[in-house]
Design an enzyme around this catalytic site. Structure first.
Site, PDB file in Angstrom:
ATOM      1  CB  SER A   8      -0.905   0.021   1.230  1.00 34.94           C
ATOM      2  OG  SER A   8      -1.396   1.335   1.401  1.00 34.94           O
ATOM      3  CG  HIS A  33      -3.982  -1.531  -1.577  1.00 37.72           C
ATOM      4  ND1 HIS A  33      -5.114  -2.265  -1.879  1.00 37.72           N
ATOM      5  CD2 HIS A  33      -4.335  -0.703  -0.565  1.00 37.72           C
ATOM      6  CE1 HIS A  33      -6.103  -1.900  -1.075  1.00 37.72           C
ATOM      7  NE2 HIS A  33      -5.660  -0.950  -0.262  1.00 37.72           N
ATOM      8  CG  ASP A  35      -5.013   2.525   0.862  1.00 35.10           C
ATOM      9  OD1 ASP A  35      -6.007   1.773   0.818  1.00 35.10           O
ATOM     10  OD2 ASP A  35      -3.885   2.156   1.234  1.00 35.10           O
ATOM     11  CG  MET A  37      -8.257   7.365   2.447  1.00 30.97           C
ATOM     12  SD  MET A  37      -7.505   7.321   4.070  1.00 30.97           S
ATOM     13  CE  MET A  37      -6.624   5.744   3.983  1.00 30.97           C
ATOM     14  CG  HIS A  66      -9.274   0.363  -0.498  1.00 31.46           C
ATOM     15  ND1 HIS A  66      -8.667   0.125   0.726  1.00 31.46           N
ATOM     16  CD2 HIS A  66     -10.604   0.416  -0.251  1.00 31.46           C
ATOM     17  CE1 HIS A  66      -9.594   0.040   1.663  1.00 31.46           C
ATOM     18  NE2 HIS A  66     -10.775   0.216   1.108  1.00 31.46           N
ATOM     19  CG  MET A  68     -11.232   3.485   2.067  1.00 30.45           C
ATOM     20  SD  MET A  68      -9.653   3.455   2.934  1.00 30.45           S
ATOM     21  CE  MET A  68      -8.544   3.509   1.526  1.00 30.45           C
ATOM     22  CG  MET A 137     -11.810  -2.652   5.098  1.00 25.02           C
ATOM     23  SD  MET A 137     -10.300  -2.230   4.191  1.00 25.02           S
ATOM     24  CE  MET A 137      -9.329  -1.392   5.457  1.00 25.02           C
ATOM     25  CG  ASP A 171      -6.263  -2.732   3.155  1.00 26.29           C
ATOM     26  OD1 ASP A 171      -5.171  -2.515   3.701  1.00 26.29           O
ATOM     27  OD2 ASP A 171      -6.898  -1.872   2.496  1.00 26.29           O
TER      28      ASP A 171
HETATM   29  C1  DX5 Z   1      -6.332   1.654   5.617  1.00 23.77           C
HETATM   30  C2  DX5 Z   1      -5.899   1.376   4.202  1.00 23.77           C
HETATM   31  C3  DX5 Z   1      -4.803   0.380   4.138  1.00 23.77           C
HETATM   32  C4  DX5 Z   1      -3.526   0.828   4.810  1.00 23.77           C
HETATM   33  C5  DX5 Z   1      -2.836  -0.393   5.333  1.00 23.77           C
HETATM   34  O1  DX5 Z   1      -7.407   2.510   5.603  1.00 23.77           O
HETATM   35  O2  DX5 Z   1      -6.985   0.872   3.442  1.00 23.77           O
HETATM   36  O3  DX5 Z   1      -4.555  -0.050   2.813  1.00 23.77           O
HETATM   37  O4  DX5 Z   1      -2.669   1.516   3.962  1.00 23.77           O
HETATM   38  O5  DX5 Z   1      -1.748   0.012   6.092  1.00 23.77           O
HETATM   39  P1  DX5 Z   1      -1.042  -1.002   7.115  1.00 23.77           P
HETATM   40  O6  DX5 Z   1      -0.572  -2.168   6.312  1.00 23.77           O
HETATM   41  O7  DX5 Z   1       0.052  -0.177   7.688  1.00 23.77           O
HETATM   42  O8  DX5 Z   1      -2.095  -1.399   8.121  1.00 23.77           O
HETATM   43 ZN    ZN Z   2      -6.519  -0.102   1.466  1.00 20.44          ZN
END
Ligand code: DX5
Ligand code: ZN
Length: 220
Positions: A8, A33, A35, A37, A66, A68, A137, A171
């Site tokens: 990620s 990956h 993320d 947000m 991903h 969010m 998750m 994840d």
């Molecule tokens: C959390 C994200 C993850 C995050 C994971 O909201 O969706 O992908 O980056 O990070 P680690 O592996 O540090 O938990």
């Molecule tokens: Zn993620």
């Protein structure tokens, strides 16, 4: 089949993103990956399609985006145009999941739905036949570096019991210490942020997470 490792980018050094991505790629990452947000669905803001478009130019890695965000329907086309291979969105988001799924597939990308730690696998039952992946998750989304929640693991079996045959990604909080449990429970893709980009030797970290899959290592 060996488990896929998806670093990620959230935990990478954004000042040298291209070098970080190359490091993960040469270190044996299977996917990348990403993320996304929006500061509304989760209390944090990251990046959007323009950055993914730039990332697409720097790597051949499969891009696992991903989302969010509260309104995925409005944005999925832009994330696919930017170069995402897979787009996943939360079933808890405000839009109609079937509509979002249909949009993603119509645009030619792969599609996954995501469930938070407090959402049951059965919530996805109406959509499973059309999904390439389910993302379970193992932390509440929003931040990297949180502790793994092993109590979500039975959802993997729940999904298989419902007949789901696609990829199952975990994840949140994945590390060489927690990966063995995740693999034993049947996860096929593991996301790891801090456990890869938070370390100096990305190759060793990816191998340590994957190496947890001992039977596969022996079988080659
Ligand atoms: C959390 C994200 C993850 C995050 C994971 O909201 O969706 O992908 O980056 O990070 P680690 O592996 O540090 O938990
Ligand atoms: Zn993620």
């Amino acid at each position: 089949m060996s488990v896929k490792i998806a670093p990620s980018l959230l935990s990478a050094d954004f000042a040298k993103l291209s070098a970080e991505i190359t490091d993960a790629e040469l270190g044996g990452a299977d996917w990348l990956h990403l993320d996304v947000m929006d500061g509304h669905f989760v209390p944090n803001i990251t990046f959007g399609p323009p950055l993914i478009k730039t990332i697409r130019k720097t790597t051949k890695l499969y891009l696992d985006t991903h989302l969010m965000i509260s309104h995925p329907s409005q944005y999925v086309d832009a994330f696919i145009d930017a170069g995402s291979d897979m787009v996943t969105f939360h079933v808890e988001a405000e839009d109609d999941p079937k509509e979002v799924l249909t949009k993603i597939k119509a645009k030619g990308a792969q599609c996954g739905m995501v469930i938070n730690p407090d959402t049951e696998a059965s919530r996805l039952e109406p959509f499973l036949n059309d999904l390439d992946m389910v993302l379970v998750m193992s932390v509440f989304p929003g931040f990297g570096g949180q502790s793994f929640m092993p109590e979500v693991l039975p959802k993997i079996k729940d999904l298989r019991d419902l007949g789901f045959q696609g990829e199952i990604e975990l994840d949140g909080g994945i590390s060489p210490e927690t990966a063995p449990e995740a693999i034993a429970a049947g996860a096929t893709v593991l996301v790891a942020g801090s456990a890869i980009f938070g370390t100096a030797d990305r190759r060793a970290s990816i191998a340590a997470i994957r190496g947890a899959n001992k039977e596969d290592s022996v079988a080659g």
